[in-house]
Design a protein around this motif. Structure first.
Motif: not given
Length: 593
Positions: A509, A513, A515, A542, A544
Motif C-alpha cells: 500500500l 490508495d 481503502v 484489504i 482498495y
C-alpha cells in the motif's frame, strides 16, 4: 551618514535624531482591510545601474518563499521627480538606469496577506512588518544606515526591537541586516514593559485570546534570567516578545533582539497549551545567542537572494530545541514531570520515524532548503529540530558522564559565543575542536557515527547514567496496527502516510490508495477502531482503489502498545547518578515524579 560604529550582535544602536540616514523607507497603510501598503524608498547617488531586490526568503525559515510575488506598481524616479528607466531582470530584482549624481526614489505597492509565514501581513487592525517582505534593498548600500517611517492610522501603536526615531512610528536601523532582523508590530495591541537585571523587556500582544498576561510576564521574567546558565554575557540591552493571538496561524521566528510568536487565540489557558507557548518563547530566546549571536558558516553573511547552505542547522535549530526545555527547568517554570513528559514524547517520535535510519543530521541540515515534507520525509529524512535536539542531548550526556559533571554541552555553546561572534561563522571542525578543548578527548569518531551518519542513540544508557529509566508503564497492553494513516470519510480511508517497512508497506500500500473494504466488508468506522476487532498477527484482505481500479492485497497486522514508553526514576539511585542528574538539569534529584 554612516553609523558611528557597527555591531550586529547588539542590534540597532542609539542614533541622534539629527543624523541623516543613507537609505530611507516609508510604508503607508490606508487600505488595511485589503491587505495593501505603499512603500517608497530613497537610495543614495552614485550608480549608473542600480539593482534593487526583495529577499527571496526570510531569516529563521530556511525555504525560498518568493516574497516578491506581492509587489505591484513599481516605479523609479530621480531626485527631481523625473522618471528613470528600469527593467525587471529576475523574479525579485529590478535594475534601474540611474543618474550617478542623483538619489534614486522608488515606489511600489505590497500585497501583505501572509500572516502564517511571519513575513508580511496587513489588515484593518494591524500590520506585521518583516523587512524581507516589505523593503527592497541594494547590495551596494546594504551597510548604510536606515530610517523607516510608518504612516498608519492614528490609534495604532508601533513596537520594534529597533530604536525609535523622532516620532513613535519612526525607527532607525544601523544597516539592512539589522532592519531585516528587527520586525515591527504596529496596530491595536496590548503593551507591557518591565526590567530584569538592568535590561529592558516588552511584551506586545495583537489579538484577543484566553491568555493570562500576569502569568506570561512572571514566567518571562524567570526565563530571561537563565541566559547566564549557558553564556557569559547578554547580547542585548532591550528585548521585545511579540505575540499574535489569532486563528489559522501558528509558529515563531527568532530575531536580533525580539521574537514573533503566533498561537491560536484559545491555546494559552490549558497547562499543556501554556507549556507550548512558554517553550516557544524559550526557544526563540535561546536563538538570541545561538544563530543571532553566533551561527554556522554558510549563514553569515546572509545571502537574501538564494540558498544559504550549511551542514550545521541541527545545531542552529536542534540545539536550540534542546536548550529551550532545559532553561525552563533551570528557571523553575515547568516541573520535572512536565519536562520528562516532553522528553519521552520526543524519544518516542524519534523511534517511530523510519527516516532516522536513512539520513544523518548533517545531511538533513544541508537539504533543509529542499525538504519535501509529508510521507517521503518521514520515511527517508530526519528533522533538524527534533533530531538535532536529541543529538545535542546525547553530546551533553556524554560530556557530563565522562567528566563526572564538570563539563557539559553548555560549555560548548559558551565557547561558540565567545570564539565565533558574528560576522564570523563556525564549521563542523570548529565544533569538534571545541569539544576536544573542553573535554580533553577527541570526538571525531563520535561525530562520524552520530552526526555524519544516521545517529544510533542509546537512550536507555543516557538516562541510566542520571538515575532514570525509559520503559512502558505498568498495565501496558498491545493492540493490532496496520502502520498507515489517512483521512477516513464515508467508509473509505484515503491513505496519506505509510510507514516504511511497516505492515501496510509490506502489503504494497502507498499514499494515494483508497481503502474501502476489509475481508470483503465495507469499513464501517475509522480504520484504527475497525481493526481493534482483530488480533496482532491476523492477516486481512484489504480492498482498495488505485488509479480508479479495484485491487486487493494481504496485510498482516503488527502490534502497538496502548501506552507509550515514558521516563521514570530508578528504584535506588546512586550518589553519582544524583550528582550527574543535577549537573544535567541544574536541580536536585527528586524523591518522586
Amino acid at each position: 551618514m554612516k553609523a558611528l560604529f557597527s555591531s550586529l550582535i547588539l542590534g540597532a544602536i542609539s542614533f541622534s535624531s539629527s543624523l541623516i540616514a543613507d537609505v530611507k523607507y516609508q510604508l503607508s497603510i490606508e487600505n488595511g482591510e485589503h491587505h495593501l501598503g505603499k512603500v517608497t524608498a530613497t537610495f543614495p547617488a552614485g550608480n549608473e545601474k542600480l539593482n534593487i531586490s526583495l529577499p527571496s526568503w526570510r531569516t529563521g525559515r530556511y525555504e525560498i518563499l518568493d516574497m516578491a510575488n506581492g509587489i505591484r506598481l513599481f516605479d523609479a524616479k530621480d531626485a527631481t521627480g523625473n522618471p528613470l528607466n528600469w527593467q525587471k531582470i529576475d523574479s525579485n530584482t529590478w535594475q534601474i538606469n540611474a543618474d550617478p549624481s542623483s538619489t534614486v526614489n522608488i515606489s511600489y505597492e505590497v500585497y501583505a496577506n501572509e500572516l502564517a509565514m511571519r513575513s508580511r501581513h496587513i489588515d484593518d487592525s494591524h500590520a506585521f512588518i518583516d523587512a524581507s517582505g516589505f523593503f527592497m534593498f541594494a547590495e551596494d548600500y546594504r551597510q548604510e544606515s536606515i530610517v523607516v517611517d510608518l504612516n498608519v492610522p492614528k490609534d495604532w501603536r508601533s513596537v520594534s526591537g529597533l530604536e525609535t526615531g523622532e516620532h513613535p512610528h519612526q525607527f532607525i536601523a544601523e544597516n539592512y541586516d539589522v532592519l531585516v532582523d528587527s520586525p515591527i508590530e504596529t496596530g491595536i495591541n496590548k503593551l507591557f514593559k518591565w526590567q530584569v537585571d538592568g535590561r529592558d523587556y516588552e511584551l506586545v500582544i495583537w489579538g484577543e485570546g484566553n491568555y493570562d498576561t500576569d502569568q506570561m510576564i512572571a514566567d518571562l521574567k524567570k526565563l530571561v534570567k537563565t541566559g547566564a546558565d549557558i553564556w557569559h554575557a547578554y547580547p542585548y540591552k532591550r528585548y521585545v516578545f511579540m505575540v499574535h493571538a489569532t486563528s489559522g496561524a501558528r509558529g515563531a521566528t527568532e530575531h536580533l533582539n525580539s521574537t514573533i510568536i503566533q498561537r491560536q487565540r484559545d491555546s494559552f489557558l490549558e497547562r499543556d497549551d501554556y507549556i507550548g507557548f512558554i517553550t516557544t518563547a524559550s526557544h526563540e530566546f535561546v536563538h538570541t545567542w545561538n544563530v543571532k549571536g553566533y551561527r554556522p558558516q554558510g549563514l553569515t553573511p546572509y545571502n537574501y537572494i538564494g540558498h544559504n547552505y550549511t551542514d550545521l542547522l541541527w545545531i542552529a535549530e536542534g540545539s536550540t530545541s534542546y536548550f529551550d526545555d532545559l532553561l525552563l527547568i533551570r528557571g523553575g517554570i515547568i516541573t520535572l514531570k512536565e519536562y520528562f513528559k516532553g522528553l519521552s514524547r520526543n524519544i518516542n517520535k524519534h523511534l517511530a520515524r523510519p527516516g532516522r535510519e536513512i539520513q544523518s543530521a548533517s545531511e538533513t541540515s544541508f537539504d533543509k532548503w529542499i525538504n519535501q515534507g509529508g510521507d517521503h520525509d518521514i520515511n527517508y529524512s530526519t528533522n533538524i529540530y527534533s533530531e538535532g535536539a536529541l543529538i545535542s542531548w546525547a553530546l551533553d550526556a556524554k560530556l557530563i558522564e565522562e567528566s563526572k559533571g564538570k563539563v557539559s554541552y553548555r560549555d560548548v555553546h559558551k565557547a561558540l559565543y565567545k570564539d565565533f561572534p558574528l560576522p564570523q561563522g563556525f564549521t563542523s571542525d570548529d565544533v569538534k575542536q571545541i569539544l576536544k578543548a573542553v573535554s580533553g578527548k577527541d570526538y571525531a569518531n563520535w561525530w562520524q557515527q552520530n552526526v555524519d551518519s544516521p545517529a544510533e542513540l542509546n537512550f536507555e544508557a543516557m538516562l541510566q547514567s542520571v538515575g532514570l529509566v525509559f520503559d512502558y508503564p505498568k498495565g501496558v497492553k498491545f493492540q493490532p496496527q496496520a502502520e498507515m494513516s489517512g483521512n477516513y470519510k464515508n467508509g473509505q480511508l484515503f491513505l496519506e502516510r505509510v510507514k516504511r517497512n511497516g505492515a501496510a508497506w509490506h502489503a504494497g500500500l502507498t499514499p494515494g490508495d483508497i481503502v474501502f473494504a476489509i475481508n470483503g466488508k465495507r469499513i464501517s468506522e475509522s480504520f484504527d477502531n475497525y481493526i481493534k476487532r482483530f488480533k496482532t498477527g491476523d492477516t486481512l484482505e484489504i480492498s482498495y482503489f488505485r488509479r480508479d481500479e479495484i485491487h486487493t492485497t494481504q496485510l498482516t497486522l503488527s502490534k502497538k502498545a496502548n501506552k507509550a514508553k515514558s521516563i521514570s526514576l530508578v528504584e535506588n539511585p546512586t550518589r553519582l547518578q544524583k550528582h550527574l542528574f543535577k549537573a544535567w538539569l541544574g536541580v536536585d534529584y527528586p524523591s518522586s515524579l
